[in-house]
Design a protein around this motif. Structure first.
Motif, PDB file in Angstrom:
ATOM      1  N   CYS A 177       1.057  -1.124  -0.027  1.00 30.84           N
ATOM      2  CA  CYS A 177       0.087  -0.453   0.206  1.00 30.84           C
ATOM      3  C   CYS A 177       0.902   1.095   0.005  1.00 30.84           C
ATOM      4  O   CYS A 177       1.021   2.397  -0.460  1.00 30.84           O
ATOM      5  CB  CYS A 177      -0.975  -0.150   1.286  1.00 30.84           C
ATOM      6  SG  CYS A 177      -1.818  -1.129   1.027  1.00 30.84           S
ATOM      7  N   ASP A 178       1.839   1.036   1.048  1.00 33.15           N
ATOM      8  CA  ASP A 178       2.371   2.436   0.572  1.00 33.15           C
ATOM      9  C   ASP A 178       3.443   2.570  -0.813  1.00 33.15           C
ATOM     10  O   ASP A 178       3.992   3.911  -1.210  1.00 33.15           O
ATOM     11  CB  ASP A 178       4.054   2.041   1.854  1.00 33.15           C
ATOM     12  CG  ASP A 178       3.337   1.450   3.796  1.00 33.15           C
ATOM     13  OD1 ASP A 178       3.368   2.434   3.976  1.00 33.15           O
ATOM     14  OD2 ASP A 178       3.254   0.720   2.817  1.00 33.15           O
ATOM     15  N   ILE A 179       4.633   1.771  -1.548  1.00 31.97           N
ATOM     16  CA  ILE A 179       4.733   2.349  -2.163  1.00 31.97           C
ATOM     17  C   ILE A 179       3.391   2.487  -3.403  1.00 31.97           C
ATOM     18  O   ILE A 179       3.294   3.044  -4.657  1.00 31.97           O
ATOM     19  CB  ILE A 179       5.042   0.402  -2.987  1.00 31.97           C
ATOM     20  CG1 ILE A 179       5.861  -0.010  -2.826  1.00 31.97           C
ATOM     21  CG2 ILE A 179       5.177   0.841  -4.740  1.00 31.97           C
ATOM     22  CD1 ILE A 179       6.525  -1.334  -2.691  1.00 31.97           C
ATOM     23  N   ILE A 187       1.984   9.698  -5.793  1.00 31.83           N
ATOM     24  CA  ILE A 187       1.748  11.414  -5.211  1.00 31.83           C
ATOM     25  C   ILE A 187       3.506  11.421  -6.604  1.00 31.83           C
ATOM     26  O   ILE A 187       3.760  13.248  -6.878  1.00 31.83           O
ATOM     27  CB  ILE A 187       2.620  11.976  -4.170  1.00 31.83           C
ATOM     28  CG1 ILE A 187       4.063  10.942  -4.025  1.00 31.83           C
ATOM     29  CG2 ILE A 187       1.939  11.855  -3.106  1.00 31.83           C
ATOM     30  CD1 ILE A 187       4.482  10.690  -2.055  1.00 31.83           C
ATOM     31  N   THR A 188       3.806  10.820  -7.815  1.00 31.46           N
ATOM     32  CA  THR A 188       4.326  10.851  -8.553  1.00 31.46           C
ATOM     33  C   THR A 188       3.751  12.493  -9.509  1.00 31.46           C
ATOM     34  O   THR A 188       2.567  12.826  -9.475  1.00 31.46           O
ATOM     35  CB  THR A 188       5.004   9.497  -9.506  1.00 31.46           C
ATOM     36  OG1 THR A 188       3.246   9.382 -10.208  1.00 31.46           O
ATOM     37  CG2 THR A 188       5.355   8.759  -7.959  1.00 31.46           C
ATOM     38  N   THR A 222      -1.663   2.804   6.900  1.00 26.67           N
ATOM     39  CA  THR A 222      -1.458   1.797   5.995  1.00 26.67           C
ATOM     40  C   THR A 222      -1.132   0.023   6.863  1.00 26.67           C
ATOM     41  O   THR A 222       0.032   0.529   7.920  1.00 26.67           O
ATOM     42  CB  THR A 222      -0.501   1.648   5.319  1.00 26.67           C
ATOM     43  OG1 THR A 222       1.011   1.464   5.731  1.00 26.67           O
ATOM     44  CG2 THR A 222      -0.547   2.304   3.573  1.00 26.67           C
ATOM     45  N   GLY A 223      -1.759  -0.643   7.208  1.00 31.71           N
ATOM     46  CA  GLY A 223      -1.468  -2.037   7.085  1.00 31.71           C
ATOM     47  C   GLY A 223      -2.470  -2.485   9.023  1.00 31.71           C
ATOM     48  O   GLY A 223      -3.277  -1.573   8.576  1.00 31.71           O
ATOM     49  N   PRO A 224      -2.052  -3.633   9.145  1.00 30.47           N
ATOM     50  CA  PRO A 224      -3.549  -4.013  10.289  1.00 30.47           C
ATOM     51  C   PRO A 224      -3.103  -3.642  11.450  1.00 30.47           C
ATOM     52  O   PRO A 224      -4.175  -4.404  12.406  1.00 30.47           O
ATOM     53  CB  PRO A 224      -2.945  -5.729   9.637  1.00 30.47           C
ATOM     54  CG  PRO A 224      -1.806  -5.674   9.917  1.00 30.47           C
ATOM     55  CD  PRO A 224      -1.620  -4.474   9.024  1.00 30.47           C
ATOM     56  N   VAL A 225      -2.288  -2.671  11.795  1.00 24.38           N
ATOM     57  CA  VAL A 225      -2.781  -2.723  13.349  1.00 24.38           C
ATOM     58  C   VAL A 225      -1.909  -3.334  14.002  1.00 24.38           C
ATOM     59  O   VAL A 225      -1.982  -4.410  14.829  1.00 24.38           O
ATOM     60  CB  VAL A 225      -3.038  -1.723  13.942  1.00 24.38           C
ATOM     61  CG1 VAL A 225      -2.720  -1.014  15.342  1.00 24.38           C
ATOM     62  CG2 VAL A 225      -3.915  -0.933  13.094  1.00 24.38           C
ATOM     63  N   THR A 226      -0.071  -3.521  14.496  1.00 23.78           N
ATOM     64  CA  THR A 226       0.218  -4.906  15.186  1.00 23.78           C
ATOM     65  C   THR A 226       0.182  -4.525  16.225  1.00 23.78           C
ATOM     66  O   THR A 226       0.709  -3.453  16.613  1.00 23.78           O
ATOM     67  CB  THR A 226       1.673  -4.925  14.472  1.00 23.78           C
ATOM     68  OG1 THR A 226       2.507  -3.944  14.786  1.00 23.78           O
ATOM     69  CG2 THR A 226       1.763  -5.952  13.459  1.00 23.78           C
ATOM     70  N   PRO A 241     -10.487   0.354   0.203  1.00 21.55           N
ATOM     71  CA  PRO A 241     -10.508  -1.403  -0.146  1.00 21.55           C
ATOM     72  C   PRO A 241      -9.383  -1.030  -1.597  1.00 21.55           C
ATOM     73  O   PRO A 241      -8.979  -0.370  -1.910  1.00 21.55           O
ATOM     74  CB  PRO A 241     -12.032  -1.842  -0.289  1.00 21.55           C
ATOM     75  CG  PRO A 241     -12.378  -0.075  -0.273  1.00 21.55           C
ATOM     76  CD  PRO A 241     -11.607   0.371  -0.397  1.00 21.55           C
ATOM     77  N   GLY A 242      -8.531  -2.396  -1.494  1.00 19.37           N
ATOM     78  CA  GLY A 242      -7.776  -2.858  -2.440  1.00 19.37           C
ATOM     79  C   GLY A 242      -6.422  -3.515  -1.737  1.00 19.37           C
ATOM     80  O   GLY A 242      -5.820  -2.999  -0.531  1.00 19.37           O
ATOM     81  N   CYS A 243      -6.029  -3.987  -1.992  1.00 17.01           N
ATOM     82  CA  CYS A 243      -4.768  -5.140  -2.085  1.00 17.01           C
ATOM     83  C   CYS A 243      -3.787  -5.230  -3.137  1.00 17.01           C
ATOM     84  O   CYS A 243      -3.793  -5.873  -3.195  1.00 17.01           O
ATOM     85  CB  CYS A 243      -4.759  -6.298  -1.327  1.00 17.01           C
ATOM     86  SG  CYS A 243      -3.324  -7.079  -1.021  1.00 17.01           S
ATOM     87  N   ALA A 244      -3.019  -4.124  -3.450  1.00 16.21           N
ATOM     88  CA  ALA A 244      -3.650  -2.954  -2.892  1.00 16.21           C
ATOM     89  C   ALA A 244      -3.993  -1.979  -4.094  1.00 16.21           C
ATOM     90  O   ALA A 244      -3.819  -1.469  -4.659  1.00 16.21           O
ATOM     91  CB  ALA A 244      -1.736  -2.185  -2.944  1.00 16.21           C
TER      92      ALA A 244
END
Ligand code: SF4
Length: 144
Positions: free
Chosen positions: A24-26, A32-33, A58-62, A116-119
């Motif tokens: 997701c980070d990518i 923003i490019t 981003t991410g599921p919260v560890t 939603p989406g992966c990614a």
């Protein structure tokens, strides 16, 4: 979409990774490019939550990231909007039921916009930002 006068400044965004696989980070970086160039509308990433209007998570919260996420959220000034990017933050996604998760994001901090989406694709993230602007406009209008 027609923007009201209530929100009349640039939108500053802080990105927080709460344990994502980096996919997701990518896609956020892709959004923003220069291909999309949201900075021409005043949308830009900032290095401190104290400067931000929008929190991108981003991410599921560890387990280790739960308190950090809460602290980052608390450092943001009102009005603020939280965007959850990706299925992991929404439901746990592929990490659902993992032993070290305290998420999803909505269990830790209030979420205003889900993408939603992966990614999710950059277009979906930018669409979420438009929804975040609309929410901020409403909040700023309520504050007068
Ligand atoms: S939603 Fe998919 S791409 Fe995003 S953090 Fe989870 S597994 Fe990675």
């Amino acid at each position: 979409m027609r923007l009201s006068r209530a929100f009349n400044r640039s939108l500053w965004v802080f990105h927080f990774n709460s344990g994502s696989c980096n996919g997701c980070d990518i896609e956020i970086v892709a959004a923003i490019t220069p291909r999309y160039d949201p900075e021409r509308f005043g949308v830009r990433l900032v290095g401190s939550p104290k400067h931000a209007d929008v929190l991108l998570v981003t991410g599921p919260v560890t387990h280790d990231m739960r308190d950090r996420l809460r602290r980052v959220y608390d450092q943001m000034a009102e009005p603020k909007v939280v965007m959850c990017i990706g299925t992991c933050g929404q439901s746990g996604g592929v990490f659902y039921d993992s032993y070290n998760l305290d998420g999803p994001v909505g269990d830790v901090i209030p979420v205003d916009v889900y993408v939603p989406g992966c990614a999710p694709r950059p277009e979906a993230i930018i669409d979420g930002v438009v929804k975040a602007i609309a929410k901020l406009e409403r909040l700023e209008g309520e504050q007068g």
